[in-house]
Scaffold this motif. Structure first.
Motif: not given
Lengths: 312, 310
Positions: B183-188, B207-218
């Motif tokens: 699982v690769v956990v992606i969030g904002r 409390g989420c542990s994200y592997a990627n925090e991206l700054n747009s919906t796209g």
């Protein structure tokens, strides 16, 4: 007599006219020079004015040395220690990968390559400098990240704790940065190597040193300060890059380990500025101030090197 | 972050069909503007346009109001803001509506600073913002949809499973009935309205542990569609077929289930103003009146925005 009089009048007129132009040009140049100072001055002032309030409110120890970044939690925490470390580690890795490649390319261009080959490589290097950083980022995301993910899956196949990042990690960012600093380092190193007096190399060769020995023992040491300048400029470029690495580094706040998703000083500002408010936003300005400090230090170092170069 | 270029697609298509343009004149251009970027023929789009909005809009154009309406804010509300701006300018040709998509907080800040008339926010206002004098008007509902890469074979999750995934205790899709893929956990990023709503639903605020925090919906869509094993959350209306949509607690997110609340993961779309609507310029007041009209509701529905039933 009459003719002579009018002639001198003409000359007098002309010279006063010329003096006017000179004066005007002088003022214009002065104003242009001032605008640079004004820009630097106002940016410095702006960064300090906007960056300091959060420091006063949160405390500089808490900001600089805590590793917990939870800006929107009920009890917010604004530690950017891992972000600072990431910027340092990422830049260091990029230099580690990029500089040997760049210096050897510079040697190739200035000493080894036949003219027709150099005339292909050199424009390619210049073109590399002109590619917008977002293109590097997109290519990194589309090409480098999937490859990196395969490597990651292979290395951490049996790991119970590793969080898979999909290849968006420190190593990807460092590789992209390494490519991005290549043109700067190559161009300046090449100029430095070319500036080494040919007599030095000729003497070395005449004393029986091989070509490779001459390059590594004579030419490169003689071009040392120029190459150092190139490296420092490369560091500056890598430190300040945001767009490309925001696409490939994963952007989670973690300690800078090669296969961890990381956040740099630059991307920390970019990624959260849009939605941040209040103290969170002010801390982002403080991050800007820290970055600004780093760039200032790099420039001071550069200044030192250049000043040292001037000495015989 | 960027300003939408209204006439980019128009210009392109206009160039292609320059020979026909003089025959059809202005109506043609309006028809193109209404096109939502689909690749259908212009005739069809034109016909569709004039049968739905074109006629009433043209018959009741109002030129008594002029001025500017400046919107700024959430990237998630892009299609909503664009649809409204187009529709409103169509009815009130003397008014210019611009929309910038800089983020909810930036939009609210712009309103407070007087740089924008309306701030688009995909989250509710924080107490501090309300204290500063901005007023919120809920204009639509958005569902937040869990999306995964096409390859991992999972079609639905429970709230518990989703919690496990976002806390890092479920690490392979096998554990929830999918293929053997990490699982690769992606969030904002922190501060995002989507993230806030998502974490509030799971009860995992920060409390989420994200592997990627991206700054747009796209960026989330791009990352999820290109990374095997990736999971992320996006606004309902940006969905396309590059990702697979998961049901949550057995409920598939559709316009209907989101509107009636059966699909639990949703949030309001809010437009904020500095002070009450009555204190705004005439153009802005008219904009809010327009927002409430049948015409704008039809327009928004067409743009894929979920408007609440009255």
């Amino acid at each position: 007599m009459c003719l002579k009089g009018s002639e001198s009048e003409y000359q007098r007129n002309r010279s006063s006219h010329a003096r006017g132009v000179e004066k005007a040009a002088e003022i214009l140049f002065g104003l242009c020079g001032m605008s640079a100072i004004l820009a630097v001055g106002s940016i410095t002032l702006y960064m300090i004015v906007n960056g300091i309030p959060a420091v006063l409110q949160v405390g500089w120890k808490e900001i600089l040395f805590s590793t917990v970044w939870m800006p929107t939690a009920k009890e917010p925490s604004f530690g950017i220690f891992s972000v600072i470390l990431t910027s340092i580690a990422g830049t260091f890795l990029a230099v580690l990968i990029g500089v040997p490649l760049a210096v050897l390319t510079a040697v190739f261009l200035s000493e080894v390559a036949p003219a027709h080959l150099a005339s292909i490589v050199r424009p390619a290097v210049e073109l590399l400098a002109g590619i917008p950083s977002v293109i590097y980022g997109v290519l990194g995301m589309m090409v480098l990240n999937p490859l990196m993910y395969r490597l990651e899956q292979w290395i951490f196949a049996d790991s119970e704790t590793h969080q898979f990042t999909g290849g968006a990690n420190l190593l990807s960012a460092a590789i992209v940065l390494a490519v991005m600093i290549l043109p700067t380092v190559i161009t300046i190193s090449e100029a430095a190597i070319r500036a080494v007096p040919p007599e030095l190399m000729a003497s070395s060769l005449a004393l029986g040193a091989s070509f490779v020995q001459t390059i590594f023992r004579v030419t490169l040491p003689a071009a040392k300060s120029g190459i150092l300048t190139a490296v420092v400029l490369g560091i500056g470029r890598a430190m300040g890059e945001a767009m490309a690495i925001s696409l490939v580094s994963g952007n989670s706040v973690n300690l800078p380990l090669p296969f961890m998703s990381v956040r740099f000083l630059t991307t920390a500002i970019v990624s959260e500025m849009g939605y941040a408010g209040g103290l969170h936003r002010q801390v982002l300005f403080t991050i800007g101030l820290v970055l600004f400090g780093f760039i200032m230090v790099i420039n001071l170092v550069l200044h030192r090197i250049l000043k040292g170069e001037g000495r015989p | 972050m960027y300003q939408r270029k209204w006439n980019k697609s128009t210009m392109k298509r206009t160039a292609l069909k320059r020979t026909r343009l003089h025959l059809l004149g202005v109506i043609f251009v309006i028809g193109l503007l209404a096109g939502t970027g689909s690749h259908r023929g212009w005739q069809e789009r034109l016909a569709k346009f004039s049968s739905t909005q074109g006629q009433p809009a043209q018959s009741s154009q109002d030129i008594s109001i002029n001025g500017k309406v400046v919107m700024a804010g959430s990237t998630s509300m892009e299609s909503l803001a664009n649809a409204l701006a187009e529709g409103f300018m169509n009815r009130y040709p003397q008014v210019t509506v611009t929309a910038e998509f800089t983020g909810s907080s930036a939009g609210i800040e712009a309103v407070l600073a007087g740089q924008a008339d309306i701030g688009n926010s995909s989250r509710q206002l924080h107490p501090a913002e309300q204290a500063a004098g901005v007023v919120e008007h809920v204009v639509a509902i958005d569902g937040i949809v869990i999306v995964t890469n096409m390859e991992n074979g999972v079609t639905g999750l429970t709230r518990e499973q989703l919690c496990g995934i976002y806390q890092g205790t479920i690490r392979n899709w096998q554990e929830v009935g999918g293929s053997n893929e990490a699982v690769v956990v992606i969030g904002r990023e922190a501060g995002s309205g989507t993230r806030e709503a998502f974490e509030a639903y799971l009860g995992l605020e920060d409390g989420c542990s994200y592997a990627n925090e991206l700054n747009s919906t796209g960026a989330v869509m791009a990352r999820v569609s290109s990374t095997p094993g990736a999971v992320g959350y996006v606004s309902w209306e940006v969905l396309d077929d590059t990702v697979s949509v998961l049901s949550l607690e057995g409920v598939i997110p559709t316009e209907e289930t989101i509107r009636d609340g059966r699909y639990g993961l949703s949030r309001p779309y809010v437009m904020v103003t500095k002070g009450e609507i009555e204190a705004q310029s005439r153009a802005v007041q008219e904009f809010f009146r327009y927002l409430d009209s049948e015409e704008s509701r039809a327009l928004l529905k067409k743009a894929g925005v979920i408007v609440s039933e009255r």
